[in-house]
Design an enzyme around this catalytic site. Sequence first.
Site, PDB file in Angstrom:
ATOM      1  N   GLU A  52      24.602  25.609 -13.976  1.00 48.65           N
ATOM      2  CA  GLU A  52      24.679  25.330 -15.412  1.00 48.65           C
ATOM      3  C   GLU A  52      24.541  23.851 -15.754  1.00 48.65           C
ATOM      4  O   GLU A  52      24.024  23.512 -16.831  1.00 48.65           O
ATOM      5  CB  GLU A  52      25.996  25.870 -15.983  1.00 48.65           C
ATOM      6  CG  GLU A  52      26.148  27.384 -15.850  1.00 48.65           C
ATOM      7  CD  GLU A  52      25.004  28.153 -16.502  1.00 48.65           C
ATOM      8  OE1 GLU A  52      24.414  27.651 -17.480  1.00 48.65           O
ATOM      9  OE2 GLU A  52      24.684  29.254 -16.017  1.00 48.65           O
ATOM     10  N   HIS A 107       5.419  -4.832 -12.415  1.00 49.49           N
ATOM     11  CA  HIS A 107       6.764  -4.853 -12.997  1.00 49.49           C
ATOM     12  C   HIS A 107       7.125  -6.320 -13.166  1.00 49.49           C
ATOM     13  O   HIS A 107       6.788  -7.156 -12.323  1.00 49.49           O
ATOM     14  CB  HIS A 107       7.749  -4.142 -12.075  1.00 49.49           C
ATOM     15  CG  HIS A 107       9.165  -4.093 -12.569  1.00 49.49           C
ATOM     16  ND1 HIS A 107       9.489  -3.990 -13.912  1.00 49.49           N
ATOM     17  CD2 HIS A 107      10.349  -4.148 -11.905  1.00 49.49           C
ATOM     18  CE1 HIS A 107      10.809  -3.952 -14.038  1.00 49.49           C
ATOM     19  NE2 HIS A 107      11.353  -4.063 -12.840  1.00 49.49           N
ATOM     20  N   ARG A 153       0.002  -5.640   7.426  1.00 49.42           N
ATOM     21  CA  ARG A 153       0.445  -6.084   8.743  1.00 49.42           C
ATOM     22  C   ARG A 153      -0.403  -5.352   9.771  1.00 49.42           C
ATOM     23  O   ARG A 153      -0.390  -4.123   9.809  1.00 49.42           O
ATOM     24  CB  ARG A 153       1.937  -5.756   8.932  1.00 49.42           C
ATOM     25  CG  ARG A 153       2.493  -6.139  10.298  1.00 49.42           C
ATOM     26  CD  ARG A 153       4.008  -5.994  10.290  1.00 49.42           C
ATOM     27  NE  ARG A 153       4.416  -4.667   9.830  1.00 49.42           N
ATOM     28  CZ  ARG A 153       4.471  -3.589  10.618  1.00 49.42           C
ATOM     29  NH1 ARG A 153       4.133  -3.669  11.895  1.00 49.42           N
ATOM     30  NH2 ARG A 153       4.867  -2.424  10.133  1.00 49.42           N
ATOM     31  N   SER A 206       0.647   1.017   6.868  1.00 55.94           N
ATOM     32  CA  SER A 206      -0.210   0.779   5.705  1.00 55.94           C
ATOM     33  C   SER A 206      -1.632   0.447   6.124  1.00 55.94           C
ATOM     34  O   SER A 206      -2.600   0.876   5.483  1.00 55.94           O
ATOM     35  CB  SER A 206       0.360  -0.355   4.850  1.00 55.94           C
ATOM     36  OG  SER A 206       1.585   0.017   4.259  1.00 55.94           O
ATOM     37  N   TYR A 254       0.844  -1.208   0.000  1.00 55.23           N
ATOM     38  CA  TYR A 254       0.000   0.000   0.000  1.00 55.23           C
ATOM     39  C   TYR A 254       0.873   1.251   0.000  1.00 55.23           C
ATOM     40  O   TYR A 254       0.661   2.184   0.749  1.00 55.23           O
ATOM     41  CB  TYR A 254      -0.944  -0.019   1.207  1.00 55.23           C
ATOM     42  CG  TYR A 254      -2.182   0.836   1.020  1.00 55.23           C
ATOM     43  CD1 TYR A 254      -3.139   0.489   0.078  1.00 55.23           C
ATOM     44  CD2 TYR A 254      -2.383   1.992   1.770  1.00 55.23           C
ATOM     45  CE1 TYR A 254      -4.280   1.266  -0.110  1.00 55.23           C
ATOM     46  CE2 TYR A 254      -3.517   2.776   1.598  1.00 55.23           C
ATOM     47  CZ  TYR A 254      -4.458   2.410   0.655  1.00 55.23           C
ATOM     48  OH  TYR A 254      -5.583   3.182   0.472  1.00 55.23           O
ATOM     49  N   GLY A 255       1.871   1.224  -0.883  1.00 47.37           N
ATOM     50  CA  GLY A 255       2.663   2.418  -1.102  1.00 47.37           C
ATOM     51  C   GLY A 255       2.000   3.293  -2.149  1.00 47.37           C
ATOM     52  O   GLY A 255       0.780   3.272  -2.318  1.00 47.37           O
ATOM     53  N   SER A 315      17.888  28.683 -27.245  1.00 49.83           N
ATOM     54  CA  SER A 315      18.540  29.626 -28.161  1.00 49.83           C
ATOM     55  C   SER A 315      19.198  28.888 -29.325  1.00 49.83           C
ATOM     56  O   SER A 315      19.465  27.682 -29.251  1.00 49.83           O
ATOM     57  CB  SER A 315      19.602  30.425 -27.410  1.00 49.83           C
ATOM     58  OG  SER A 315      20.701  29.591 -27.065  1.00 49.83           O
TER      59      SER A 315
END
Length: 330
Positions: free
Chosen positions: A228, A109, A49, A54, A26-27, A253
Amino acid sequence: MSATVYYEKDADLSQLQGKKICVIGYGSQGRAHALNMHDSGLTVTVAVRPGGKSAKQAQADGLPTQPVDQAVKDADLIAFLLPDPVQPAVYRQFVEPLCRPGLTLLFAHGFNVHYGQIVPPPEVDVIMVAPKGPGKLVRDLYAAGQGVPCLVAVEQDASGQALAKGLAYALAIGGARAGVIETSFKEETETDLFGEQAVLCGGLSALLKTGFEILVEAGYSPEMAYFECVNELKLIIDLIYQGGLRHMRHYISDTAKWGDITCGPKVIDEHVRANMKKLLDDIQTGVFAREWVLENQANRPVYRALLKREAEHPVEEVGERLRSMMKWLG
């Protein structure tokens, strides 16, 4: 060859209606997926847990929670939204003993499945739905009636309906509003790792630090070097994010454009290309995955040492000092 893209008209929410969906993790992503599915009318339980952070967050969000062993017991679909290194142990302890025909395992994933850290039995569906944006954006755009594009992949299709389930899941979290791109666990995992290592994180971090170091070593002030080589990156990235390289070049530019198109290839030369190809080879052959798995098994000594070294780089000290002048960042 271009990938197949699916939209709302291609997805059928009834594939998941009446099914028990268990979200483990539960992120940022887990919270977004669970809330969006709940708001889409699906039956969602968050595996937690008891008494943990969470659990308190999910309960405050109005979602039902159960301990992991109870939540997975009767689930029809289990969504693994935990960090990659944690997933295999959770799978072996809580999920593997309960795998049965009709169960669907969903990932955001492909790492653990692709590299064999999780090996589901052949009787279960194994799918992936991966939003191409952070969890907060997934939630915010859904609430605004929009969505974040998603990837969908099928690793195992025991039921014959695995893709349909993936598309229904993508519809429920809002992804089908924007578009769902079909891929594979292999392609998603390997391209994701390569992007992180060679460009977005590893390559970019090294490029920023090297530019900073070269200017400082040449006698320029660290403050100028930071502005920079690091600070102005946001302008460039925002322009690319909005409209690609051509859009970015429209707004910089002519001098910057000339430096871009003539000097970029001198920095990213054939030697760098060869190094990037070696990174891809290590990903494809599993070398990187084995190193990362072993590092986690050893309790991450090299990982922690390298992060400590990076945190102590002068670019961090200079950047922190200069950012304190930018009150709008707070």
